[in-house]
Design a protein around this motif. Structure first.
Motif, mmCIF file in Angstrom:
data_model
loop_
_atom_site.group_PDB
_atom_site.id
_atom_site.type_symbol
_atom_site.label_atom_id
_atom_site.label_comp_id
_atom_site.label_asym_id
_atom_site.label_seq_id
_atom_site.Cartn_x
_atom_site.Cartn_y
_atom_site.Cartn_z
ATOM 1 N N ILE A 164 0.961 -1.232 -0.116
ATOM 2 C CA ILE A 164 0.207 0.109 -0.110
ATOM 3 C C ILE A 164 0.773 1.331 -0.060
ATOM 4 N N ILE A 165 2.066 1.281 0.796
ATOM 5 C CA ILE A 165 2.736 2.445 0.881
ATOM 6 C C ILE A 165 3.546 2.653 -0.528
ATOM 7 N N PHE A 166 4.163 1.464 -0.975
ATOM 8 C CA PHE A 166 4.742 1.757 -2.223
ATOM 9 C C PHE A 166 3.801 2.146 -3.237
ATOM 10 N N CYS A 167 2.860 1.602 -3.316
ATOM 11 C CA CYS A 167 1.783 2.272 -4.427
ATOM 12 C C CYS A 167 1.418 3.534 -4.223
ATOM 13 N N GLY A 168 1.519 4.000 -3.087
ATOM 14 C CA GLY A 168 1.170 5.493 -3.063
ATOM 15 C C GLY A 168 2.282 6.483 -2.942
ATOM 16 N N HIS A 169 3.681 5.998 -3.221
ATOM 17 C CA HIS A 169 4.548 6.662 -3.434
ATOM 18 C C HIS A 169 5.447 6.678 -4.820
ATOM 19 N N PHE A 170 5.581 5.512 -5.162
ATOM 20 C CA PHE A 170 6.480 4.907 -6.002
ATOM 21 C C PHE A 170 5.993 4.558 -7.407
ATOM 22 N N PRO A 171 4.591 4.602 -7.770
ATOM 23 C CA PRO A 171 4.495 3.922 -9.056
ATOM 24 C C PRO A 171 4.728 4.854 -10.288
ATOM 25 N N LEU A 196 1.919 16.131 -6.920
ATOM 26 C CA LEU A 196 2.755 15.491 -7.722
ATOM 27 C C LEU A 196 3.614 14.483 -7.211
ATOM 28 N N GLY A 197 3.788 14.152 -5.889
ATOM 29 C CA GLY A 197 4.841 13.234 -5.286
ATOM 30 C C GLY A 197 4.044 12.147 -4.741
ATOM 31 N N SER A 198 2.697 12.065 -5.123
ATOM 32 C CA SER A 198 1.976 10.895 -4.457
ATOM 33 C C SER A 198 0.937 10.146 -5.326
ATOM 34 N N ALA A 199 0.554 9.163 -5.007
ATOM 35 C CA ALA A 199 -0.414 8.618 -5.965
ATOM 36 C C ALA A 199 -1.746 7.959 -5.225
ATOM 37 N N ASN A 200 -2.745 7.655 -5.983
ATOM 38 C CA ASN A 200 -3.859 6.929 -5.023
ATOM 39 C C ASN A 200 -4.089 5.578 -5.826
ATOM 40 N N ILE A 201 -4.943 4.658 -5.354
ATOM 41 C CA ILE A 201 -5.248 3.266 -5.566
ATOM 42 C C ILE A 201 -6.858 3.166 -5.798
ATOM 43 N N LYS A 202 -7.256 2.777 -6.893
ATOM 44 C CA LYS A 202 -8.867 2.747 -6.976
ATOM 45 C C LYS A 202 -9.125 1.439 -6.384
ATOM 46 N N GLY A 203 -10.305 1.263 -5.812
ATOM 47 C CA GLY A 203 -10.638 0.053 -4.971
ATOM 48 C C GLY A 203 -12.280 0.148 -4.689
ATOM 49 N N SER A 204 -12.506 -0.837 -4.181
ATOM 50 C CA SER A 204 -14.087 -0.963 -3.199
ATOM 51 C C SER A 204 -13.715 -0.075 -2.082
ATOM 52 N N LYS A 205 -14.918 0.113 -1.235
ATOM 53 C CA LYS A 205 -15.097 0.621 -0.045
ATOM 54 C C LYS A 205 -14.267 -0.270 1.180
ATOM 55 N N LEU A 206 -14.463 -1.453 1.079
ATOM 56 C CA LEU A 206 -13.714 -2.528 1.897
ATOM 57 C C LEU A 206 -12.239 -2.423 1.483
ATOM 58 N N PHE A 207 -11.614 -2.221 0.399
ATOM 59 C CA PHE A 207 -10.469 -2.020 -0.027
ATOM 60 C C PHE A 207 -9.808 -0.684 0.713
ATOM 61 N N HIS A 208 -10.483 0.343 0.637
ATOM 62 C CA HIS A 208 -10.216 1.540 1.247
ATOM 63 C C HIS A 208 -10.161 1.391 2.676
ATOM 64 N N SER A 215 -4.960 4.506 0.573
ATOM 65 C CA SER A 215 -5.447 4.338 -0.807
ATOM 66 C C SER A 215 -5.469 5.572 -1.400
ATOM 67 N N HIS A 216 -5.868 6.566 -0.456
ATOM 68 C CA HIS A 216 -6.048 8.099 -1.063
ATOM 69 C C HIS A 216 -4.897 8.947 -0.591
ATOM 70 N N GLN A 217 -3.746 8.357 -1.011
ATOM 71 C CA GLN A 217 -2.341 9.085 -0.609
ATOM 72 C C GLN A 217 -2.200 10.468 -1.012
ATOM 73 N N ILE A 218 -3.013 10.961 -2.057
ATOM 74 C CA ILE A 218 -2.741 12.262 -2.657
ATOM 75 C C ILE A 218 -3.484 13.043 -1.431
ATOM 76 N N ASN A 250 -2.610 11.075 -10.047
ATOM 77 C CA ASN A 250 -2.073 9.666 -10.422
ATOM 78 C C ASN A 250 -2.943 8.645 -9.596
ATOM 79 N N THR A 251 -3.746 7.913 -10.339
ATOM 80 C CA THR A 251 -4.491 6.840 -9.693
ATOM 81 C C THR A 251 -4.787 5.649 -10.598
ATOM 82 N N GLY A 252 -4.894 4.693 -10.054
ATOM 83 C CA GLY A 252 -5.167 3.329 -10.974
ATOM 84 C C GLY A 252 -5.512 2.172 -10.014
#
Length: 296
Positions: A164-171, A196-208, A215-218, A250-252
């Motif tokens: 989770i942390i690496f997806c939010g900082h280094f993709p 510009l220095g962070s990123a989000n992850i898309k997912g379900s409510k449970l995932f968040h 997952s909302h690192q921005i 940045n999200t995906g």
């Protein structure tokens, strides 16, 4: 660790004035001392996000995670170092404030390290005793089952937290900056850098929920002391502002973000001349003001 520990120690719930969730008193269920984490994370990382030689989360002192880090033969082991950091992540976080690379270079003294090491030994000792001796012993004949269960739980937590942390900082698409680019940074540009220095992850409510809303690192980097459960409400407004001013948001999906992280880890393990790099998107955003100031 994330939904409660990380967010409470950011001070997100201090306004409630409840002792159990106050950042000044709370300690989490992991080997890293809370005060050391708050220095390396709350202060250094969130103040100097993705600024080279300031934000030590860029590579955690052992990885090459950005092209701005000069390659040397040590980085041939990049994938192995990343795997070990993932498996032992709570321990990696614990030693983070020691600045191992600076110890090797002789830039840190014993006087600086001694209080940090004492704090780590005290906290890690209690944690190991609890997880692998006391709690298993309390289950009597199920000692080995409890021991294995606790070890498995810590391993799963390490793998998940790292991911989770690496997806939010280094993709792909996340940007880094030099000290020169940010030395006369305005408050508004600080917010732009966080985006510009962070990123989000898309997912379900449970995932968040399972990610502690990291997952909302921005949104977290923009407003680290707002309760994380509010980030999903804020995200559409932040995205709309980004689109309005031509800034990347940045999200995906998790698979996309984690895939690009590991691709980067492997690609950056070899010398730059062997890999064709795509130009960094939008870096000009942070340089326009300085160019204008000198009449360029």
């Amino acid at each position: 660790n994330m939904e409660i520990g990380h967010n409470v120690m950011h001070g997100q719930y201090d306004w409630m004035r409840e002792r159990g969730i106050n950042s000044r008193e709370f300690d989490w269920d992991t080997v890293c001392p809370a005060d050391q984490w708050k220095h390396s994370h709350n202060y250094m990382h969130h103040t100097y996000t993705n600024v080279h030689d300031m934000d030590r989360d860029i590579g955690y002192g052992i990885l090459r995670i950005d092209e701005g880090q000069k390659w040397n033969p040590y980085y041939l082991g990049n994938p192995l170092y990343a795997f070990l950091l993932m498996v032992l992540f709570e321990w990696g976080v614990m030693v983070h404030d020691l600045e191992a690379d600076n110890i090797i270079k002789g830039k840190r003294t014993w006087a600086e390290l001694k209080p940090l090491l004492k704090g780590q030994a005290r906290k890690a000792g209690k944690q190991v005793l609890k997880d692998y001796v006391v709690f298993p012993a309390l289950t009597g004949p199920l000692f080995l089952h409890t021991l294995a269960g606790n070890a498995a739980a810590n391993l799963v937590r390490n793998l998940w937290t790292f991911s989770i942390i690496f997806c939010g900082h280094f993709p792909a698409g996340v940007q880094t900056f030099t000290k020169e680019e940010t030395e006369v940074e305005t408050r508004g540009e600080w917010y732009v850098r966080q985006m510009l220095g962070s990123a989000n992850i898309k997912g379900s409510k449970l995932f968040h929920i399972m990610s502690g809303n990291l997952s909302h690192q921005i949104e977290h980097h923009l407003f680290p002391d707002i309760p994380a459960n509010r980030y999903p409400e804020m995200a559409p407004e932040v995205k709309a502002l980004a689109e309005k001013y031509g800034l990347p948001y940045n999200t995906g999906r998790f698979s996309k973000q984690i895939g690009s992280v590991w691709a980067k880890i492997f690609l950056l393990s070899v010398p730059d001349r062997f890999v064709k790099r795509a130009p960094k998107p939008g870096v000009i955003v942070m340089r326009n003001r300085k160019a204008t100031e000198v009449g360029v």
